[in-house]
Design an enzyme around this catalytic site. Structure first.
Site, PDB file in Angstrom:
ATOM      1  N   HIS A  64       0.977  -1.148   0.055  1.00 11.24           N
ATOM      2  CA  HIS A  64      -0.103   0.024   0.003  1.00 11.24           C
ATOM      3  C   HIS A  64       0.936   1.295   0.039  1.00 11.24           C
ATOM      4  O   HIS A  64       0.659   1.949  -0.740  1.00 11.24           O
ATOM      5  CB  HIS A  64      -0.813  -0.099   1.145  1.00 11.24           C
ATOM      6  CG  HIS A  64      -1.687   1.199   1.488  1.00 11.24           C
ATOM      7  ND1 HIS A  64      -2.535   1.687   0.569  1.00 11.24           N
ATOM      8  CD2 HIS A  64      -1.613   2.010   2.484  1.00 11.24           C
ATOM      9  CE1 HIS A  64      -2.981   2.881   0.872  1.00 11.24           C
ATOM     10  NE2 HIS A  64      -2.439   3.106   2.209  1.00 11.24           N
ATOM     11  N   HIS A  89       3.575   7.216   5.444  1.00  5.48           N
ATOM     12  CA  HIS A  89       2.300   7.804   5.743  1.00  5.48           C
ATOM     13  C   HIS A  89       1.400   6.961   7.004  1.00  5.48           C
ATOM     14  O   HIS A  89       0.688   7.819   7.806  1.00  5.48           O
ATOM     15  CB  HIS A  89       1.279   8.192   4.659  1.00  5.48           C
ATOM     16  CG  HIS A  89       0.303   7.121   3.942  1.00  5.48           C
ATOM     17  ND1 HIS A  89       0.996   6.454   3.046  1.00  5.48           N
ATOM     18  CD2 HIS A  89      -0.601   6.553   4.207  1.00  5.48           C
ATOM     19  CE1 HIS A  89       0.148   5.502   2.766  1.00  5.48           C
ATOM     20  NE2 HIS A  89      -0.887   5.812   3.414  1.00  5.48           N
ATOM     21  N   GLU A  93       0.728   6.121  12.935  1.00  5.05           N
ATOM     22  CA  GLU A  93      -0.300   5.591  13.400  1.00  5.05           C
ATOM     23  C   GLU A  93      -0.559   4.323  13.611  1.00  5.05           C
ATOM     24  O   GLU A  93      -0.953   3.939  14.765  1.00  5.05           O
ATOM     25  CB  GLU A  93      -1.580   6.141  12.371  1.00  5.05           C
ATOM     26  CG  GLU A  93      -2.995   5.908  12.566  1.00  5.05           C
ATOM     27  CD  GLU A  93      -3.811   5.819  11.621  1.00  5.05           C
ATOM     28  OE1 GLU A  93      -4.870   5.588  11.749  1.00  5.05           O
ATOM     29  OE2 GLU A  93      -3.269   6.093  10.356  1.00  5.05           O
ATOM     30  N   ASP A  94       0.348   3.339  13.010  1.00  6.44           N
ATOM     31  CA  ASP A  94      -0.125   1.967  12.944  1.00  6.44           C
ATOM     32  C   ASP A  94       1.113   1.301  13.670  1.00  6.44           C
ATOM     33  O   ASP A  94       0.984   0.199  14.123  1.00  6.44           O
ATOM     34  CB  ASP A  94      -0.070   1.300  11.636  1.00  6.44           C
ATOM     35  CG  ASP A  94      -1.435   1.790  10.901  1.00  6.44           C
ATOM     36  OD1 ASP A  94      -2.310   2.279  11.665  1.00  6.44           O
ATOM     37  OD2 ASP A  94      -1.227   1.626   9.654  1.00  6.44           O
ATOM     38  N   ASP A 155      -3.293   8.291  -1.533  1.00 10.12           N
ATOM     39  CA  ASP A 155      -3.763   7.407  -0.513  1.00 10.12           C
ATOM     40  C   ASP A 155      -5.049   7.063  -0.645  1.00 10.12           C
ATOM     41  O   ASP A 155      -5.617   5.745  -0.845  1.00 10.12           O
ATOM     42  CB  ASP A 155      -3.622   7.849   0.884  1.00 10.12           C
ATOM     43  CG  ASP A 155      -3.976   6.809   1.899  1.00 10.12           C
ATOM     44  OD1 ASP A 155      -3.697   5.625   1.850  1.00 10.12           O
ATOM     45  OD2 ASP A 155      -4.476   7.163   2.977  1.00 10.12           O
ATOM     46  N   ASP A 275     -21.731  13.313 -26.759  1.00 14.68           N
ATOM     47  CA  ASP A 275     -20.211  13.577 -26.716  1.00 14.68           C
ATOM     48  C   ASP A 275     -19.624  12.430 -25.737  1.00 14.68           C
ATOM     49  O   ASP A 275     -19.493  12.635 -24.658  1.00 14.68           O
ATOM     50  CB  ASP A 275     -19.645  14.775 -26.361  1.00 14.68           C
ATOM     51  CG  ASP A 275     -20.648  15.369 -25.176  1.00 14.68           C
ATOM     52  OD1 ASP A 275     -21.541  14.667 -24.714  1.00 14.68           O
ATOM     53  OD2 ASP A 275     -20.254  16.582 -24.645  1.00 14.68           O
TER      54      ASP A 275
END
Length: 735
Positions: A64, A89, A93-94, A155, A275
């Site tokens: 990821h 990123h 947090e994890d 993300d 279109d």
């Protein structure tokens, strides 16, 4: 039971390395000395900290962050700092890694961006106002560093691309949020390719049937389209080459979401959307010749094919607020069908595809662009300390998608406002004080009221008066977020002054009734008089809406309550209702059976019927409302109040009937109504509640309200109605 999933660790290790190398290749254009080492360091840290984690699909979690970094590099064109942040990123947090660790390893800037990303990670969760507050935090970091939002978009895009393994209710929630906030944000930052993909992916989960239908239809005609594009483009290519232009031309299909929007807006079937694709001409042009070259290419195209004069859009002379530059025209192709042609240079194309990041690259050449101004506006809105976060979210959302109009000041300066802006918006755009004192305006030298809607190209002069103060109803006049927030803060200031006076009066009155003046009693009083806050209570006292006799009534009722035990507040009520609905054994609400006497009503905004995809929404006063998942209000409810949404499905049930509406269009013919009602009442034994018919020059247009059992019943009825001679379209509509 042992997990039967056999994981080939060696093969995975190879795959991770392969993906990492692909990422490095994507970064190549922006790499400078020492950058590769930084990226490697970030990759190693992410790999180590996510090593025991897996995604819902069972693959290693590290896939990821690598994918997000790849999107940031390839599709948005971001540089090394952003790649490092994208790889890391999720680590704060994890995992056990802290922001301090990151600052030590990668410096302050990276730590700040990751802090911004971590803050957003918790954004969309339980409590709605909390969620909006977090969204506001995310925008604050945007105002500091736009890379936070760009990485967040990367993300979100990767999550949307890989959402097949999520449970259905999560898919709905994430897709709703995406269509409600992230797609408009991508639009505003000029990332058109990403915006379209986010919209398409949201639609894939929110309206799977329509999505599949349009995708299949587009696929069927693919070969035919390719051939058409080839014939259309050949003569243009020849002339461009003759005149010494270097250009690439290709056809690109419109996104499924935009085709669906057109079908809805014009109420036409897929076959009538003319279109379905656009031809794009990209010129290789030096900065000083760009404008002239675009117009030369335009004249070549319009010499070959006749243009529709109403459909020329010139964003080359005045770019959109997000920096988009392009020349659009619609021409009549060789086979009698309209084709949209977009003409731009390579620089313009890069800005259109990669938005913000490409802007920085060309920064020196472009003058103060609209994006910078927009970021300034966001900063301004965020600096207003009092704005309620949910209002802010709605105002902000509204300003993300609107088209711009260009207005001139008396001295000829150009000001951009959203479509639909009024004279009052213009006044606030010039200066808060001008807005607050505005009593009217002159548009093109004619006197107009504050609520006058401005047209593109108007010249506006504002008239002010020292006696004027902002009024409550101004909020209905303005559309820009800036004006709204300024008016709200002035009104608050005004209210605060009135409330001060009311507070003293109330204190005296309570003393005379021997009621202690404390927070608890003030809250009880507000609750008793059904007022939203203690401030409202003070204002009601100041303006004489609450007098001594009302306070005595409160005293009497309070004595009664004491004997019964205190009331519970809304928050607890919702909590209790939720627990009751979800029940011990299941968290799905079954609709249609007589279950534990739970109050539910079918929402009037979308009239669900059995067989529709639905969800329950817990309201404070009206129990649970059942909405269709594609209800016009669903995206907003799921994105803002996710914690109040309950999964719901229809239970097999006794024959009940539900009211729904059908809109029928066709060619007016003798006996058409008779044939339609025969199908409805005769063949299908369906009761009609009302029928309104309008015929205009041979066109029949009718709306029928009928009672049906479920979706299958309705679909069959629609199928049979379409077979009636003269009927060209039948669509279901919501009340």
């Amino acid at each position: 039971m042992k997990n039967t999933l056999v994981i080939d660790l060696e093969a995975e290790k190879q795959e991770i390395l392969k993906r990492y190398r692909a990422l490095l290749r994507a970064c190549k254009p922006t790499l400078q000395k020492g950058d590769k080492k930084e990226i490697r360091k970030a990759f190693d840290m992410a790999l180590e900290s996510h090593k025991d984690m897996r995604r819902k699909s069972g693959e290693p979690y590290i896939y990821h962050p690598i994918a997000v970094a790849q999107i940031a590099a390839e599709e948005i064109g971001l540089g090394t700092t952003s790649i490092v942040c994208a790889l890391l990123h999720d680590v704060v947090e994890d995992t056990d890694i802290t922001l301090e660790d990151i600052e030590r390893e990668f410096g302050k800037k990276t730590a700040k961006i990751i802090d911004g990303l971590t803050k957003i990670a918790g954004v969309f969760d339980y409590n709605s106002s909390l969620q909006a507050e977090n969204f506001r935090k995310m925008l604050l970091t945007l105002a500091d560093d736009v890379r936070v939002i760009l990485i967040k978009l990367a993300d979100r895009l990767h999550n949307m691309r890989t959402m097949d393994f999520m449970p259905r209710h999560k898919q709905l929630k994430i897709a709703s949020e995406t269509i409600y906030l992230y797609a408009p944000l991508a639009h505003r930052l000029g990332l058109y390719a990403i915006k379209s993909e986010l919209e398409d992916l949201s639609m894939k989960y929110l309206e799977p049937d329509t999505y599949k239908f349009i995708a299949t239809k587009l696929n069927e005609k693919k070969a035919e389209r390719t051939l058409f594009v080839k014939h259309f483009v050949e003569p243009i290519n020849e002339i461009l080459a003759e005149q010494g232009f270097v250009a690439s031309i290709y056809g690109r299909p419109k996104s499924i979401h935009s085709i669906w929007n057109k079908m809805k807006k014009k109420n036409i079937p897929f076959e009538e959307v003319y279109d379905l694709f656009a031809i794009r001409i990209i010129l290789d042009s030096s900065p000083e010749n760009e404008k002239a070259d675009c117009w030369k290419a335009y004249s070549i195209v319009t010499d070959l094919y006749r243009p529709n004069p109403d459909r020329l859009r010139d964003w080359v002379s005045s770019p959109k607020g997000n920096g988009y530059e392009s020349l659009h025209t619609t021409v009549m192709g060789p086979k009698g069908q309209w084709v949209e042609v977009q003409i731009r240079t390579q620089r313009m194309n890069e800005i259109a595809e990669k938005g913000f990041a490409a802007h920085w690259k060309y920064k020196e050449s472009s003058n103060d662009n609209g994006l910078d101004q927009w970021i300034m506006k966001v900063r301004e809105m965020l600096n207003n300390p009092e704005a309620n976060a949910l209002d802010f979210l709605d105002d902000f959302k509204m300003n993300l998608f609107s088209d711009e109009i260009f207005i001139f000041t008396p001295k000829g300066a150009l000001i951009q406002l959203p479509l639909g802006a009024t004279a009052l918006d213009f006044a606030f755009e010039i200066h808060t004080d001008v807005g607050a004192k505005c009593i009217g305006a002159k548009v093109n030298h004619k006197l107009v009221p504050l609520s006058y809607k401005l047209q593109n190209g108007d010249q506006v002069e504002i008239i002010t008066s020292g006696k004027q103060v902002p009024k409550e109803d101004w909020l209905n006049i303005v559309v820009t977020a800036k004006a709204k927030s300024k008016i709200k803060s002035s009104l608050k200031e005004e209210k605060r002054k009135i409330a001060e006076g009311g507070k003293e009066t109330l204190e005296r009155k309570l003393k005379s009734l021997k009621i202690t003046y404390n927070t608890d009693n003030l809250n009880k009083l507000s609750y008793f008089f059904k007022l939203a806050s203690t401030q409202e209570l003070f204002i009601a006292v100041a303006t004489g809406k609450i007098e001594l006799k009302d306070l005595k009534e409160y005293l009497a009722s309070e004595k009664e309550i004491e004997n019964r035990g205190a009331e519970r507040n809304d928050g607890q009520q919702i909590e209790a209702l939720l627990n009751k609905v979800k029940g011990p054994e299941s968290d799905i609400l079954l609709i249609g059976e007589d279950l534990q006497k739970i109050d539910y009503t079918l929402a009037a905004c979308c009239n669900p019927i059995p067989g529709d995809d639905v969800f329950g929404f817990v309201t404070v006063s009206e129990g649970i409302k059942i909405h269709r998942t594609n209800c016009p209000n669903a995206a907003q409810l799921m994105a803002n109040y996710g914690y109040r949404v309950v999964k719901a499905k229809w239970n097999k049930q006794q024959e009940l009937t539900f009211l729904t509406g059908l809109h029928i269009i066709g060619i007016d013919d003798v006996g058409l109504i008779n044939n339609i009602t025969k199908v409805i009442s005769g063949d299908f034994k369906v009761n009609m509640r009302s029928i309104t018919v309008d015929t205009d020059n041979g066109i029949f247009d009718g709306s029928i309200m009928i009672f049906v059992n479920d979706k299958e019943h309705l679909d069959n009825l629609i199928k049979n109605l379409l077979e009636v001679k003269g009927v060209t379209g039948v669509t279901r509509f919501d009340a």
